[in-house]
Structure formats: structure tokens, C-alpha cells
Design a protein around this motif. Structure first.
Motif, PDB file in Angstrom:
ATOM      1  N   GLU A 199       0.932  -1.235  -0.049  1.00 40.96           N
ATOM      2  CA  GLU A 199      -0.084  -0.233  -0.035  1.00 40.96           C
ATOM      3  C   GLU A 199       0.819   1.444   0.053  1.00 40.96           C
ATOM      4  O   GLU A 199       0.470   2.323  -0.490  1.00 40.96           O
ATOM      5  N   GLU A 200       1.948   1.182   0.775  1.00 38.32           N
ATOM      6  CA  GLU A 200       2.941   2.263   0.618  1.00 38.32           C
ATOM      7  C   GLU A 200       4.338   2.108   0.832  1.00 38.32           C
ATOM      8  O   GLU A 200       4.798   1.097   1.681  1.00 38.32           O
ATOM      9  N   LEU A 201       5.080   2.745   0.572  1.00 35.37           N
ATOM     10  CA  LEU A 201       6.670   2.513   0.633  1.00 35.37           C
ATOM     11  C   LEU A 201       7.358   3.835   0.954  1.00 35.37           C
ATOM     12  O   LEU A 201       7.219   4.737   0.346  1.00 35.37           O
ATOM     13  N   GLN A 202       7.912   4.010   2.085  1.00 37.47           N
ATOM     14  CA  GLN A 202       8.465   5.312   2.317  1.00 37.47           C
ATOM     15  C   GLN A 202      10.022   4.959   2.712  1.00 37.47           C
ATOM     16  O   GLN A 202      10.464   4.089   2.954  1.00 37.47           O
ATOM     17  N   ILE A 203      10.742   6.056   2.409  1.00 38.00           N
ATOM     18  CA  ILE A 203      12.132   5.788   2.335  1.00 38.00           C
ATOM     19  C   ILE A 203      12.827   7.278   2.771  1.00 38.00           C
ATOM     20  O   ILE A 203      12.235   8.196   2.443  1.00 38.00           O
ATOM     21  N   ARG A 204      13.829   6.991   3.519  1.00 29.85           N
ATOM     22  CA  ARG A 204      14.485   8.399   4.013  1.00 29.85           C
ATOM     23  C   ARG A 204      16.075   7.969   3.907  1.00 29.85           C
ATOM     24  O   ARG A 204      16.633   6.706   4.385  1.00 29.85           O
ATOM     25  N   ASP A 205      16.719   8.775   3.449  1.00 28.68           N
ATOM     26  CA  ASP A 205      18.267   8.961   3.595  1.00 28.68           C
ATOM     27  C   ASP A 205      18.805   7.658   2.935  1.00 28.68           C
ATOM     28  O   ASP A 205      19.628   6.902   3.557  1.00 28.68           O
ATOM     29  N   LEU A 206      18.216   7.193   1.744  1.00 32.74           N
ATOM     30  CA  LEU A 206      18.685   5.961   1.361  1.00 32.74           C
ATOM     31  C   LEU A 206      19.422   6.221  -0.016  1.00 32.74           C
ATOM     32  O   LEU A 206      18.624   6.633  -1.038  1.00 32.74           O
ATOM     33  N   GLY A 207      20.868   6.208  -0.314  1.00 36.23           N
ATOM     34  CA  GLY A 207      21.378   6.599  -1.412  1.00 36.23           C
ATOM     35  C   GLY A 207      20.932   8.111  -1.810  1.00 36.23           C
ATOM     36  O   GLY A 207      21.026   8.855  -0.793  1.00 36.23           O
ATOM     37  N   PRO A 208      20.754   8.563  -3.007  1.00 38.12           N
ATOM     38  CA  PRO A 208      20.538   9.805  -3.362  1.00 38.12           C
ATOM     39  C   PRO A 208      18.859  10.063  -2.916  1.00 38.12           C
ATOM     40  O   PRO A 208      18.796  11.273  -3.167  1.00 38.12           O
ATOM     41  N   ILE A 209      18.134   9.230  -2.362  1.00 36.45           N
ATOM     42  CA  ILE A 209      16.896   9.801  -1.945  1.00 36.45           C
ATOM     43  C   ILE A 209      16.741   9.962  -0.402  1.00 36.45           C
ATOM     44  O   ILE A 209      16.975   9.392   0.247  1.00 36.45           O
ATOM     45  N   ARG A 210      16.345  11.393  -0.428  1.00 37.12           N
ATOM     46  CA  ARG A 210      16.404  11.817   1.022  1.00 37.12           C
ATOM     47  C   ARG A 210      15.080  11.768   1.610  1.00 37.12           C
ATOM     48  O   ARG A 210      14.998  11.222   2.867  1.00 37.12           O
ATOM     49  N   SER A 211      13.980  11.537   0.911  1.00 33.60           N
ATOM     50  CA  SER A 211      12.523  11.475   1.404  1.00 33.60           C
ATOM     51  C   SER A 211      11.814  11.173   0.112  1.00 33.60           C
ATOM     52  O   SER A 211      11.652  11.933  -0.772  1.00 33.60           O
ATOM     53  N   ALA A 212      11.173   9.891   0.311  1.00 34.71           N
ATOM     54  CA  ALA A 212      10.104   9.627  -0.699  1.00 34.71           C
ATOM     55  C   ALA A 212       9.086   8.780  -0.024  1.00 34.71           C
ATOM     56  O   ALA A 212       9.305   7.965   0.806  1.00 34.71           O
ATOM     57  N   VAL A 213       7.884   8.841  -0.856  1.00 38.52           N
ATOM     58  CA  VAL A 213       6.689   7.971  -0.212  1.00 38.52           C
ATOM     59  C   VAL A 213       6.021   7.424  -1.521  1.00 38.52           C
ATOM     60  O   VAL A 213       5.851   8.145  -2.548  1.00 38.52           O
ATOM     61  N   LEU A 214       6.153   6.510  -1.693  1.00 37.83           N
ATOM     62  CA  LEU A 214       5.493   5.753  -2.986  1.00 37.83           C
ATOM     63  C   LEU A 214       4.388   4.843  -2.518  1.00 37.83           C
ATOM     64  O   LEU A 214       4.174   4.182  -1.896  1.00 37.83           O
ATOM     65  N   THR A 215       3.183   5.409  -3.247  1.00 38.81           N
ATOM     66  CA  THR A 215       1.574   4.533  -3.223  1.00 38.81           C
ATOM     67  C   THR A 215       1.268   3.804  -4.371  1.00 38.81           C
ATOM     68  O   THR A 215       0.687   4.387  -5.253  1.00 38.81           O
ATOM     69  N   PRO A 216       1.909   2.586  -4.656  1.00 37.15           N
ATOM     70  CA  PRO A 216       1.454   2.090  -5.749  1.00 37.15           C
ATOM     71  C   PRO A 216       0.147   1.553  -5.970  1.00 37.15           C
ATOM     72  O   PRO A 216      -0.550   1.503  -5.100  1.00 37.15           O
ATOM     73  N   ALA A 217      -0.046   1.393  -7.295  1.00 37.11           N
ATOM     74  CA  ALA A 217      -1.522   1.138  -7.561  1.00 37.11           C
ATOM     75  C   ALA A 217      -1.974  -0.306  -7.178  1.00 37.11           C
ATOM     76  O   ALA A 217      -0.943  -1.026  -7.034  1.00 37.11           O
ATOM     77  N   ALA A 218      -3.031  -0.831  -7.173  1.00 40.61           N
ATOM     78  CA  ALA A 218      -3.381  -2.270  -6.852  1.00 40.61           C
ATOM     79  C   ALA A 218      -3.208  -2.975  -8.097  1.00 40.61           C
ATOM     80  O   ALA A 218      -2.806  -4.133  -7.855  1.00 40.61           O
ATOM     81  N   GLY A 219      -3.115  -2.637  -9.184  1.00 43.22           N
ATOM     82  CA  GLY A 219      -2.890  -3.278 -10.619  1.00 43.22           C
ATOM     83  C   GLY A 219      -1.443  -3.304 -10.720  1.00 43.22           C
ATOM     84  O   GLY A 219      -0.627  -3.649 -10.111  1.00 43.22           O
ATOM     85  N   MET A 220      -1.197  -2.161 -11.899  1.00 40.73           N
ATOM     86  CA  MET A 220       0.132  -2.309 -12.303  1.00 40.73           C
ATOM     87  C   MET A 220       0.721  -0.790 -12.018  1.00 40.73           C
ATOM     88  O   MET A 220       0.080   0.177 -12.463  1.00 40.73           O
ATOM     89  N   THR A 221       2.213  -0.838 -11.485  1.00 35.79           N
ATOM     90  CA  THR A 221       2.578   0.547 -11.537  1.00 35.79           C
ATOM     91  C   THR A 221       4.121   0.497 -12.072  1.00 35.79           C
ATOM     92  O   THR A 221       4.730  -0.430 -11.813  1.00 35.79           O
ATOM     93  N   ALA A 222       4.501   1.591 -12.831  1.00 36.13           N
ATOM     94  CA  ALA A 222       5.614   1.431 -13.661  1.00 36.13           C
ATOM     95  C   ALA A 222       6.490   2.799 -12.783  1.00 36.13           C
ATOM     96  O   ALA A 222       5.930   3.714 -12.499  1.00 36.13           O
ATOM     97  N   ILE A 223       7.958   2.299 -12.660  1.00 36.86           N
ATOM     98  CA  ILE A 223       8.659   3.079 -12.267  1.00 36.86           C
ATOM     99  C   ILE A 223       9.601   3.585 -13.246  1.00 36.86           C
ATOM    100  O   ILE A 223      10.468   2.528 -13.836  1.00 36.86           O
ATOM    101  N   THR A 224       9.596   4.833 -13.653  1.00 31.64           N
ATOM    102  CA  THR A 224      10.449   5.371 -14.896  1.00 31.64           C
ATOM    103  C   THR A 224      11.465   6.466 -14.397  1.00 31.64           C
ATOM    104  O   THR A 224      11.273   7.157 -13.295  1.00 31.64           O
TER     105      THR A 224
END
Length: 584
Positions: free
Chosen positions: A3-28
């Protein structure tokens, strides 16, 4: 489902929240923007190894958390409960902290757990298909599990497992009897001798206490006789042979007679009745005391009593502390002798039982093998069809189910023979997934015969066929879908094949949650949601951001992926591609 992916201070990502769809989600996103960090976060919360080098510069630690929807009866929920972290409102929170120096910390629903627990829970929630993740399917155990899942052979599996457990149980008994036969005979001899000795003495519950009381009376006979005689003389002198003396009984009798001689109506009748009742009780006491004198044992009985007490004492010292314990030990020993009796007749009977159970297990294993073989042929054919549409024409997957019991041999029981057995805990088959990447190539084990992109597409084909089977069986209806993550699945693909790749990912997303990291617009256009990973400049230098794109923004991202620009022509092509990327 993630339902949700939260990231802090991982590599170049300082802060990010990803809420993917129930079906297909593309990361580009552009190459080098940091899309791999999203996969790193998934692997972290799935119990993967931690790398302090992935912590952002100037940060003390990296942190990632995934929130998953989970059915109450799912394997992941059960694994979480066993770890003491019950799902909350149908959700599991898997988190991982990686310090710049020191050990990482795994957390499940707010409870610190070993990372192996995260791995066990995540195994039922998310599957990553990337170049570094394909080695899992290379193991024969994973291949067998996948084939059984597609085969839908739960009834055959359960029947075989019951037969196998019964066979191993009797094998364990046989092995113990044969290995410990000599020592068991010695133990049985000891038990029989002990039982015989106890039976010779024939102890009765409480007998020792009764004998000790009798001995005490004999040893104190004179004192007892004197006291009893004095009491009898006071109560009833005639009982002591003195007809002229008067005791308490005689005097009470006289008192009763005197009271009844009074002629006044009813005045002393009650008192006379009470005295008669007292006199009756005294007469009973006299009778009891008289028997004590008459039945008093002689001093000659003392030796026999002491001898018996000594015999009983020997028993209680060895098998006590009480005679009741001795008797209980004897009764249990009689049962143990039967189990320890390693006679040739009993061993022969047990071997016959073992042969019968082996034949039952072998029949169940062959039924399971037949179900697997049928599913393997069907799965191989369907995967080949899918590979042809995924820019892998001529590639093939052969699933070999090789029974080990061709000669029907029945080996002897025992660990030493385990290596030559046709049966194991999973049946009588050796299962191998063999991949042929191009015509004329030899069949090679999965994981060693294809590139990362080829393996990802092969796994996509496998998951598609498995999803068709799950949908056909109605398995998992109403439960949150499994999450599949594909990386490098588009490597070496383009044109029409890329469109077919996107179409198949979208098909899989009908029964599962699909997240794909892709460079191809023809793949991303099929997604229900699209997130862009990009480098952003700021006061703290270059960092990576993650944002969802919709509408016009998504058209621009698709156009960039198509031609590297946002010209009217590329935007028009992007809109056309998005419109065409729909399942019938």
C-alpha cells in the motif's frame, strides 16, 4: 499488497513516499536517477542484507518501511503472529533501519525482530524478479514449490505427507530397536528381575504403616495391658474376673433403677434414658477394650513383623519412597518391558508393518508424480507460448519430473540408506527447470543460462501462467493480491515486443499487484499508475525525488521516454500509446 513504501536517506533519495496502484505501477526515470534505490528499499524490508554504504551522505542512518494489506488467514499474517506482531486492521508494517556504522534493526508492526522474521513474512507478500533475485528459482526446492502451486495438487500432497509421516515414524521405531537391541535387552532383563522381586514380596498399599503400628503395640505390650486393665476395672470389674467389685457400668445401672423407681409421672424418665444411653456407650467401650486384651499379639510375632518391615523397606529404598510408588513403578515397568522386548518376532512384525507403509507411501508418491508430470507438460507449453511474444522466439522451458522409483525397490529402514531411497519428504521426483535460450542451445539449469532481462521475462511468463491457474481455481478470491516487482524485464526488448511485454504485465496485474522498473514507454503506458524518479537540485546539492505523474505530466514523461523530447509529435505519439494500452 504493497500500500505504501516510505524511504529516508537511502542513497540519493532523501525522502520519498510511493503509493503504488493495486494493479500495475511503472517506475520510470533517466538512467542514474536512483530507481535502483526503490528496489534496495524493498529488499531491505524483505530481510535482505544491509549495506551501510547505501546511507545518504551526511546522514546518520537510512530507513525504509513498507505497509502491506494482508488477509487474516495468509501465511504472512500467521508468521507475524508467531513473532508476536499481530496485523493491525489487516495491515503489516515492515521496517528496516540501517545506520552508517553498526548493525541494522528490523521492525515488524512496531516490534523489533530478527531480519530472518522479516524475510519469512515478506516471502508471502512480495516477490522481486531482478537479476540478483533470480537465483532463488534456481533451487530445486523453489522449482518444486512453484510446480506444485501451478499443479494444484494439494490433495495428492496431503495424502503423500500423511503416508510419509507414518512411514518415518515406524522407521524411527525400527532404527531404535535395531541400533539399541543389546542395551534394550539388558534394560528389559533388569525390569523383569525387578518386577519379579517386587512380586515375591507382594507389597500392599499402606502395609508398612500398619506393621509399624503392630510392632509398636507389641513393644509396649506391658504398658498397654496395664492401662487397659485399669480402665476395664474402673468401668466393669466383672470383666476382670472380680464378681464382688462394682464398676462404673454397675453404678450407672443402679442409678437408672433408682430413678425409674420414682413414681412421679415423667419427672425423671428423660434422665434415666440418658443414663441408659451412656451405659450402652460404656458397654461398647468395655467390649472394645476387652478385645484388645484378648487379641494382643505375643512377643514371638515381633521377629516376623520386623522381617516383613525390612523387606518392604528394601523395596521403598529402591523404587519408593512409598509402597504406592513401588507398586506404580512395577505396573509401569510391566508396560515398558513390552516396548523394550526386541525379540525377533516383534522386529519381524514391525518390518512387515514398515513394508506395508512403504508401499502405501510409494503409491501416494506416484500419484503426486503423475499430477506434477501433467502440470509440467502444460506449464512448459504455456511458458513457451508466452516467451515467443516476449522477444524470445525459439526459447523454451522444459520442466523435467524424473521419478526415482523406476525399479520399485524397497530399501531397508535407517539413516544409512536415506541417500539411496526413492522417497523423501516431498515425494519420489527430481524436478528440474531447464531453459533453452535459443534453438540449438543445450538445456541448461535456470539461473545459469540466461541474462538478467531474459530471466525476468521468463519469470514473467511463469507468473502469468500461474496467475491463470489461480484465477481459474478461484484461489485467493477476496484476499489482497501478491506483489510482484520486475526489474530489467525490458532489457533487449523494443518495438512490438515491448508492447506485448507491457500487455502481459498488465494481464498479470489483473490478479496480482505488479510494480515494474522500466525504460520503455511501450511498457510504462500499460500501467495504472506511473512514478518518476528524477534528480533535483537544491540548497543541499543534488538529490533524487519520486513523484507520481498523471494526465499531462504523464504524457510528457511518456514522450520523453519515446524520443527524449516533448515535441508535439512525441506528445501526440504518447497520447496515442496511452490510449492504445488498454486490455480488452
Amino acid at each position: 499488497m504493497l500500500e505504501e513504501l516510505q524511504i529516508r536517506d537511502l542513497g540519493p533519495i532523501r525522502s520519498a513516499v510511493l503509493t503504488p496502484a493495486a494493479g500495475m505501477t511503472a517506475i520510470t526515470g533517466e538512467t542514474g536517477a536512483g530507481k535502483s534505490m526503490l528496489l534496495s528499499a524493498i529488499r531491505l524490508i524483505s530481510g535482505g542484507p544491509a549495506d551501510a554504504g547505501r546511507v545518504s551522505a551526511d546522514a546518520s542512518q537510512a530507513w525504509a518501511q513498507g505497509v502491506f494489506a494482508v488477509a487474516d488467514d495468509a501465511a504472512a499474517a500467521e508468521a507475524a503472529r508467531e513473532a508476536g506482531a499481530d496485523p493491525e486492521d489487516g495491515e503489516l508494517f515492515l521496517a528496516r533501519t540501517v545506520p552508517a556504522s553498526g548493525r541494522s534493526r528490523a521492525v515488524l508492526n512496531g516490534k523489533s525482530v530478527p531480519r530472518s522474521v522479516l524475510a519469512q513474512v515478506a516471502d508471502g507478500l512480495v516477490t522481486v524478479h531482478g537479476q540478483s533475485d533470480q537465483l532463488r528459482i534456481a533451487s530445486s526446492a523453489r522449482q518444486r514449490e512453484f510446480l506444485d502451486m501451478v499443479a494444484g495438487d494439494r490433495a495428492e500432497l496431503d495424502a503423500y505427507r500423511r503416508a510419509w509421516e507414518a512411514l518415518r515414524a515406524v522407521d524411527g521405531r525400527l532404527e531404535r530397536l535395531e541400533r539399541q537391541e543389546a542395551s534394550m535387552r539388558q534394560q528389559a532383563d533388569y525390569l523383569r528381575e525387578s518386577i519379579e522381586r517386587i512380586n515375591r514380596v507382594d507389597p500392599q498399599p499402606g502395609e508398612d504403616d500398619e506393621l509399624k503400628a503392630r510392632r509398636s503395640r507389641i513393644e509396649n505390650a506391658a504398658e498397654i495391658a496395664q492401662g487397659v486393665s485399669g480402665a476395664l476395672a474402673a468401668l466393669d470389674a466383672t470383666a476382670m474376673g472380680d464378681p464382688d467389685a462394682r464398676g462404673a457400668c454397675d453404678m450407672i445401672t443402679h442409678a437408672v433403677q433408682s430413678l425409674r423407681a420414682i413414681r412421679v409421672d415423667g419427672m425423671f424418665e428423660d434422665t434415666a434414658d440418658r443414663l441408659e444411653s451412656i451405659n450402652a456407650d460404656l458397654a461398647d467401650v468395655v467390649f472394645t477394650l476387652s478385645r484388645q486384651i484378648d487379641g494382643e499379639e505375643s512377643v514371638d510375632d515381633l521377629d516376623a513383623i520386623n522381617g516383613r518391615i525390612h523387606e518392604l523397606g528394601e523395596l521403598t529404598r529402591r523404587w519408593g519412597p512409598t509402597l504406592a510408588d513401588v507398586i506404580a513403578w512395577r505396573d509401569k515397568a510391566a508396560l515398558d518391558v513390552e516396548d523394550l522386548d526386541a525379540s525377533p518376532e516383534k522386529l519381524a512384525e514391525l518390518r512387515r508393518e514398515r513394508d506395508r507403509l512403504f508401499d502405501e507411501a510409494l503409491r501416494a508418491a506416484r500419484a503426486l508424480s503423475a499430477a506434477r508430470a501433467a502440470a509440467a507438460a502444460s506449464l512448459s507449453g504455456r511458458v513457451g507460448e508466452e516467451l515467443a511474444s516476449l522477444a524470445m522466439a525459439g526459447a523454451a522451458l522444459d520442466i523435467e519430473v524424473t521419478p526415482r522409483d523406476a525399479d520399485g525397490r524397497r530399501p531397508k529402514a535407517g539413516a544409512a540408506d536415506a541417500a539411496t531411497w526413492p522417497l523423501d519428504a516431498h515425494g519420489c521426483d527430481d524436478i528440474a527447470f531447464l531453459f533453452t535460450p535459443f534453438p540449438g542451445s543445450p538445456k541448461l539449469p535456470m539461473g545459469t543460462s540466461a541474462s538478467g532481462g531474459e530471466l525476468s521475462r521468463l519469470m514473467l511468463a511463469l507468473e502469468l501462467v500461474a496467475a491463470e491457474r489461480r484465477t481459474g481455481d478461484g484461489a485467493g478470491a477476496g484476499a489482497p493480491p501478491m506483489t510482484f516487482i520486475f526489474d530489467e524485464v525490458d532489457a533487449g526488448v523494443g518495438g512490438k515486443s515491448a508492447v506485448e511485454l507491457g500487455r502481459r504485465l498488465a494481464r498479470l496485474a489483473r490478479s496480482a499487484q505488479v510494480i515494474v522498473v522500466t525504460h520503455l514507454a511501450q511498457v510504462a503506458s500499460w500501467a495504472d499508475a506511473q512514478f518518476v524518479v528524477s534528480k533535483d537540485g537544491g540548497d543541499q546539492g543534488v538529490a533524487t525525488g519520486v513523484r507520481e505523474v498523471r494526465g499531462v505530466e504523464r504524457e510528457r514523461e511518456i514522450a520523453r521516454m519515446l524520443s527524449g523530447s516533448e515535441s508535439e509529435a512525441s506528445l501526440g505519439h504518447a497520447r496515442e500509446l496511452l490510449a492504445d494500452s488498454r486490455l480488452d
